[in-house]
Design a protein around this motif. Structure first.
Motif, short mmCIF file in Angstrom:
data_model
loop_
_atom_site.label_atom_id
_atom_site.label_comp_id
_atom_site.label_asym_id
_atom_site.label_seq_id
_atom_site.Cartn_x
_atom_site.Cartn_y
_atom_site.Cartn_z
N ASP A 16 13.07 49.29 30.74
CA ASP A 16 12.28 49.60 31.92
C ASP A 16 12.16 51.11 32.04
N ALA A 17 11.01 51.67 31.65
CA ALA A 17 10.82 53.12 31.67
C ALA A 17 10.83 53.68 33.09
N LYS A 18 10.43 52.86 34.05
CA LYS A 18 10.39 53.30 35.44
C LYS A 18 11.80 53.62 35.95
N THR A 19 12.76 52.82 35.59
CA THR A 19 14.13 53.01 36.08
C THR A 19 15.07 53.55 35.00
N CYS A 20 14.54 53.78 33.80
CA CYS A 20 15.35 54.25 32.66
C CYS A 20 16.56 53.35 32.46
N SER A 21 16.31 52.07 32.42
CA SER A 21 17.43 51.14 32.26
C SER A 21 17.03 49.92 31.43
N LEU A 22 18.06 49.27 30.97
CA LEU A 22 17.92 47.98 30.31
C LEU A 22 18.73 47.01 31.16
N VAL A 23 18.04 46.08 31.80
CA VAL A 23 18.72 45.12 32.66
C VAL A 23 19.10 43.92 31.80
N GLU A 40 20.56 56.63 22.76
CA GLU A 40 19.76 57.74 22.27
C GLU A 40 18.63 58.10 23.23
N ARG A 41 18.12 57.10 23.91
CA ARG A 41 17.03 57.33 24.88
C ARG A 41 17.56 57.70 26.27
N ASN A 42 18.85 57.79 26.43
CA ASN A 42 19.49 58.10 27.72
C ASN A 42 19.15 57.07 28.80
N TYR A 43 19.08 55.83 28.40
CA TYR A 43 18.87 54.74 29.35
C TYR A 43 20.22 54.17 29.76
N ALA A 44 20.25 53.57 30.91
CA ALA A 44 21.47 52.92 31.38
C ALA A 44 21.38 51.43 31.06
N ILE A 45 22.52 50.83 30.79
CA ILE A 45 22.58 49.39 30.61
C ILE A 45 23.13 48.81 31.90
N LYS A 64 17.19 61.42 38.16
CA LYS A 64 17.88 61.83 36.93
C LYS A 64 17.10 61.38 35.70
N CYS A 65 16.57 60.20 35.76
CA CYS A 65 15.79 59.66 34.65
C CYS A 65 14.57 60.53 34.39
N ILE A 66 13.86 60.90 35.42
CA ILE A 66 12.68 61.75 35.28
C ILE A 66 13.06 63.11 34.71
N LEU A 67 14.13 63.70 35.25
CA LEU A 67 14.56 65.01 34.77
C LEU A 67 14.98 64.96 33.30
N LYS A 68 15.67 63.89 32.91
CA LYS A 68 16.11 63.77 31.52
C LYS A 68 14.94 63.53 30.58
N ASN A 69 14.09 62.59 30.92
CA ASN A 69 13.03 62.18 30.00
C ASN A 69 11.81 63.08 30.00
N ASP A 70 11.43 63.59 31.16
CA ASP A 70 10.22 64.40 31.24
C ASP A 70 10.48 65.90 31.09
#
Length: 89
Positions: A16-23, A40-45, A64-70
């Motif tokens: 989920d790119a919107k929340t930077c997570s894998l549910v 590697e993508r800095n996503y949360a599980i 945090k997700c926006i700051l990390k990815n963008d």
């Protein structure tokens, strides 16, 4: 209950790119290669029941997700400072 195997090849279907997570639901299995890809993508599980909504991600985590990815901000202290300045606490 049928299990879902998440691999490096099909992981994009579940991220989920919107929340930077894998549910992850109880019926999902994550391969080591897919787990590495998530890191590697800095996503949360996030481990949740399927019936729960993924909209429960905090504003702080979204920022945090926006700051990390963008903006490629990786320093945790800087992330905390920016989140505080933005007002998400």
């Amino acid at each position: 209950m049928k299990k879902i195997l998440i691999t490096k090849k099909n992981i994009n279907e579940y991220l989920d790119a919107k929340t930077c997570s894998l549910v992850m639901g109880p019926d999902m299995i994550l391969t080591p290669g897919a787990k590495d890809e998530v890191r590697e993508r800095n996503y949360a599980i996030v481990y949740k029941e399927i019936s729960e909504s993924s909209d429960e991600v905090s504003l702080e985590d979204r920022i945090k997700c926006i700051l990390k990815n963008d903006y490629n901000v990786e320093d945790e202290a800087l992330l905390k400072l920016l989140v505080k300045k933005i007002g998400a606490k």
